[in-house]
Design a protein around this motif. Structure first.
Motif: not given
Length: 237
Positions: A132-148
């Motif tokens: 099982c190969y796992i590539e990790v990406k961090s997500v920090t970009l929130l679209d201020q115009g679309k809740e959540g």
């Protein structure tokens, strides 16, 4: 993951040269800290945000303080130290938090693989099942115009495109391939590929899903004392 010591707070003046940020301390003095995040950090580095930083005891470091968290004026908490994402995933796997990745007897990190000379973030192995190969990406970009609504990436990423091609090859070879989004922003409740930022990445992630690459998104609990992955959230194409 608990910090070795509780983080200290300050106010962001500016981030610059990708690796540096100037902050104002509670006593009114200013100092420069290290920023491990080389990305765009859209919405994560606004002047006036609260910065939470750690302090290294390594005397050889030019900048002993490291930027760990941001707290925005809207009240969101964001982990801006991208190096923490892999640590959180490994910890969560070892603690059986990520049920989709349970049942492997071996865990290794930074293992060379693929035709494009990559290193996989996490490799899980067991005699009874495919690797099982796992590539990790961090997500920090929130679209201020679309809740959540969160997006990845926050800038064009040729490196991320390469990783998707490698995962597609893994899946085509009959092994298990995972694209793992670690959600490091308290305001994000769902994730999509950012077609409006990197259309090539968006196209590749569609190809990856068709090839059998699995996409997992887990949201982190973030505070100045500890960080940990808590629960899965939805990925929307």
């Amino acid at each position: 993951m608990k910090f070795n010591a509780p983080l200290q707070s300050a106010t962001l003046i500016k981030r610059y040269k990708r690796f540096l940020a100037d902050i104002t301390l509670p006593d009114g003095s200013t100092t420069t800290i290290h920023c491990a995040n080389t990305g765009a950090m859209t919405g994560c580095a606004e002047p006036g945000n609260t910065v939470w930083y750690s302090t290294s005891d390594n005397p050889k470091r030019k900048y002993p303080n490291s930027w760990e968290l941001s707290q925005t004026k809207e009240g969101h908490t964001i982990c801006v130290n991208t190096a923490q994402a892999n640590r959180l995933v490994v910890e969560a796997i070892n603690k059986n938090v990520i049920t989709e990745l349970a049942g492997y007897s071996s865990l290794r990190t930074e293992v060379k693989y693929g035709s494009e000379n990559s290193r996989i973030d996490v490799l899980l192995q067991d005699e009874s099942k495919p690797d099982c190969y796992i590539e990790v990406k961090s997500v920090t970009l929130l679209d201020q115009g679309k809740e959540g609504q969160g997006f990845f990436p926050d800038a064009v990423t040729t490196r991320g495109q390469k990783h998707l091609r490698e995962l597609i090859e893994v899946a085509q070879n009959g092994e298990r391939a995972i694209l793992f989004f670690a959600i490091l922003h308290s305001g994000i409740e769902k994730v999509s590929a950012a077609h409006h930022i990197d259309p090539d990445y968006f196209s590749l992630i569609q190809q990856a899903e068709r090839a059998g690459v699995e996409i997992l998104c887990y949201k982190a609990v973030l505070n100045p004392t500890e960080l940990y992955l808590a629960h899965r959230i939805k990925f929307n194409q």
